[in-house]
Design a protein around this motif. Structure first.
Motif, PDB file in Angstrom:
ATOM      1  N   ILE A 198      12.242   1.461   6.934  1.00  0.00           N
ATOM      2  CA  ILE A 198      11.133   1.351   5.993  1.00  0.00           C
ATOM      3  C   ILE A 198      11.417   0.192   5.046  1.00  0.00           C
ATOM      4  O   ILE A 198      12.505   0.093   4.493  1.00  0.00           O
ATOM      5  N   ASP A 199      10.421  -0.649   4.877  1.00  0.00           N
ATOM      6  CA  ASP A 199      10.522  -1.743   3.915  1.00  0.00           C
ATOM      7  C   ASP A 199      10.104  -1.178   2.553  1.00  0.00           C
ATOM      8  O   ASP A 199       8.921  -1.018   2.255  1.00  0.00           O
ATOM      9  N   TRP A 200      11.086  -0.823   1.738  1.00  0.00           N
ATOM     10  CA  TRP A 200      10.812  -0.151   0.462  1.00  0.00           C
ATOM     11  C   TRP A 200      10.070  -1.041  -0.525  1.00  0.00           C
ATOM     12  O   TRP A 200       9.255  -0.559  -1.308  1.00  0.00           O
ATOM     13  N   THR A 201      10.325  -2.315  -0.486  1.00  0.00           N
ATOM     14  CA  THR A 201       9.619  -3.222  -1.393  1.00  0.00           C
ATOM     15  C   THR A 201       8.129  -3.227  -1.092  1.00  0.00           C
ATOM     16  O   THR A 201       7.302  -3.081  -1.998  1.00  0.00           O
ATOM     17  N   ALA A 202       7.792  -3.364   0.162  1.00  0.00           N
ATOM     18  CA  ALA A 202       6.376  -3.356   0.542  1.00  0.00           C
ATOM     19  C   ALA A 202       5.735  -2.002   0.262  1.00  0.00           C
ATOM     20  O   ALA A 202       4.582  -1.926  -0.175  1.00  0.00           O
ATOM     21  N   THR A 203       6.478  -0.941   0.493  1.00  0.00           N
ATOM     22  CA  THR A 203       5.957   0.402   0.228  1.00  0.00           C
ATOM     23  C   THR A 203       5.669   0.601  -1.251  1.00  0.00           C
ATOM     24  O   THR A 203       4.612   1.136  -1.619  1.00  0.00           O
ATOM     25  N   MET A 204       6.575   0.200  -2.099  1.00  0.00           N
ATOM     26  CA  MET A 204       6.380   0.365  -3.548  1.00  0.00           C
ATOM     27  C   MET A 204       5.234  -0.510  -4.056  1.00  0.00           C
ATOM     28  O   MET A 204       4.481  -0.109  -4.948  1.00  0.00           O
TER      29      MET A 204
ATOM     30  N   ALA B 201       2.603  -1.308  -2.289  1.00  0.00           N
ATOM     31  CA  ALA B 201       1.386  -0.642  -1.819  1.00  0.00           C
ATOM     32  C   ALA B 201       1.043   0.562  -2.699  1.00  0.00           C
ATOM     33  O   ALA B 201      -0.126   0.799  -3.009  1.00  0.00           O
ATOM     34  N   ILE B 202       2.058   1.305  -3.111  1.00  0.00           N
ATOM     35  CA  ILE B 202       1.823   2.452  -3.998  1.00  0.00           C
ATOM     36  C   ILE B 202       1.285   1.983  -5.340  1.00  0.00           C
ATOM     37  O   ILE B 202       0.349   2.564  -5.885  1.00  0.00           O
TER      38      ILE B 202
END
Length: 98
Positions: free
Chosen positions: A7-13, A15-16
């Motif tokens: 999981i790409d956490w930077t992209a996920t955060m 997006a959130i």
């Protein structure tokens, strides 16, 4: 296919954060205007029930001022002021309940 999923956490955060509701422009100013004027003349909550006519009239009066200040459309101005008016009504109802 790999058994491990990355999981790409930077992209996920990001997006959130983008999904979170943004505060509309002028919301705090509209809330202050309504609290200072319309809500004092006619209460938004009577005997624990919302006075929808008072809420709507306060929102319309504030929307006219908001539209003149910001140059926004009528729909945007009414949306912002209705959100602010309902927030004040909910706070008033909660204050009278306790």
């Amino acid at each position: 296919m790999a058994a491990i999923r990355q999981i790409d956490w930077t992209a996920t955060m990001h997006a959130i954060a983008a999904d979170r509701a943004k505060r509309p422009a002028g919301l705090l100013a509209a809330r202050g205007l309504i609290a200072a004027t319309s809500a004092k003349r006619r209460p938004l909550v009577i005997d624990g029930a919302y006075d929808k006519a008072a809420i709507m009239s306060a929102a319309i009066a504030a929307a006219k001022v908001h539209q003149a200040r910001t140059g926004s459309t009528w729909g945007e101005a009414l949306s912002v002021t209705l959100k602010a008016t309902w927030a004040l009504a909910k706070a008033a109802r909660a204050a009278t309940a306790h």
